[in-house]
Design a protein around this motif. Structure first.
Motif, PDB file in Angstrom:
ATOM      1  N   SER A 185       0.407  -0.756   0.395  1.00 21.78           N
ATOM      2  CA  SER A 185      -0.032  -0.505   0.073  1.00 21.78           C
ATOM      3  C   SER A 185       0.694   1.218  -0.057  1.00 21.78           C
TER       4      SER A 185
ATOM      5  N   ARG B 152       3.804   1.657  -1.806  1.00 19.33           N
ATOM      6  CA  ARG B 152       4.780   1.474  -2.680  1.00 19.33           C
ATOM      7  C   ARG B 152       3.214   2.103  -4.287  1.00 19.33           C
ATOM      8  N   LEU B 153       1.754   1.576  -3.864  1.00 18.20           N
ATOM      9  CA  LEU B 153       0.435   2.129  -4.495  1.00 18.20           C
ATOM     10  C   LEU B 153       0.418   3.488  -4.474  1.00 18.20           C
TER      11      LEU B 153
ATOM     12  N   ILE C 234      -1.886   4.100  -1.333  1.00 21.04           N
ATOM     13  CA  ILE C 234      -2.640   3.971  -0.874  1.00 21.04           C
ATOM     14  C   ILE C 234      -2.814   3.706   0.447  1.00 21.04           C
TER      15      ILE C 234
ATOM     16  N   THR D 177      -7.527   0.475   2.110  1.00 17.81           N
ATOM     17  CA  THR D 177      -8.171  -0.089   0.648  1.00 17.81           C
ATOM     18  C   THR D 177      -7.108  -0.891  -0.221  1.00 17.81           C
ATOM     19  N   LEU D 178      -6.040  -1.494   0.297  1.00 19.35           N
ATOM     20  CA  LEU D 178      -5.274  -2.500   0.112  1.00 19.35           C
ATOM     21  C   LEU D 178      -6.622  -4.153   0.582  1.00 19.35           C
TER      22      LEU D 178
ATOM     23  N   ILE E 159      -9.398  -4.334  -1.736  1.00 11.33           N
ATOM     24  CA  ILE E 159      -8.846  -4.382  -2.978  1.00 11.33           C
ATOM     25  C   ILE E 159      -8.716  -6.144  -2.586  1.00 11.33           C
TER      26      ILE E 159
ATOM     27  N   PRO F  19      -9.826  -2.144  -7.903  1.00  8.12           N
ATOM     28  CA  PRO F  19      -8.969  -1.523  -8.042  1.00  8.12           C
ATOM     29  C   PRO F  19      -8.822  -0.440  -9.236  1.00  8.12           C
ATOM     30  N   THR F  20      -7.819   0.094  -9.209  1.00  9.16           N
ATOM     31  CA  THR F  20      -8.407   0.957 -10.974  1.00  9.16           C
ATOM     32  C   THR F  20      -7.287   0.931 -11.463  1.00  9.16           C
TER      33      THR F  20
ATOM     34  N   GLN G 105      -3.442   1.257 -10.543  1.00  8.71           N
ATOM     35  CA  GLN G 105      -3.189   0.039  -9.368  1.00  8.71           C
ATOM     36  C   GLN G 105      -2.894  -1.021  -9.426  1.00  8.71           C
TER      37      GLN G 105
ATOM     38  N   PHE H 120       0.562  -0.799 -11.608  1.00  6.89           N
ATOM     39  CA  PHE H 120       1.483  -0.939 -10.209  1.00  6.89           C
ATOM     40  C   PHE H 120       1.293  -2.366  -9.756  1.00  6.89           C
ATOM     41  N   MET H 121       0.492  -2.740  -9.645  1.00  9.59           N
ATOM     42  CA  MET H 121       0.868  -3.917  -8.605  1.00  9.59           C
ATOM     43  C   MET H 121       1.035  -5.398  -9.669  1.00  9.59           C
TER      44      MET H 121
END
Length: 81
Positions: free
Chosen positions: A22, A24-25, A27, A31-32, A35, A42-43, A46, A49-50
């Motif tokens: 989270s 690194r993202l 957020i 929120t993680l 998800i 996730p967007t 996101q 990036f994941m």
């Protein structure tokens, strides 16, 4: 298996905590968590990036979950642009 569950499994296989990912993202850990528990989605950013963090093919993950992304058919007008 839903997307969130697969993301969680991937994070755990990389031995990363929710807080590390989270951060690194950019957020919150909550929120993680949402998800990963499929309470929220996730967007696209996101997810991308994941994919980098977890070294996963996100297009494959989405496809396995019935979400198929492909370029739209171009019309002649679009081709001229």
């Amino acid at each position: 298996m839903k997307i969130g569950h697969k993301l969680k499994k991937s994070r755990e296989s990389k031995r990363l905590s929710q807080q590390e990912v989270s951060d690194r993202l950019g957020i919150s850990q909550k929120t993680l968590s949402n998800i990963e528990s499929n309470k929220s989605q996730p967007t696209v950013a996101q997810l991308a990036f994941m994919g980098e963090i977890y070294e996963m093919d996100m297009l494959k993950l989405l496809s396995e979950n019935g979400i198929h992304l492909s370029p739209r058919n171009l019309t002649e007008a679009d081709k001229e642009l």
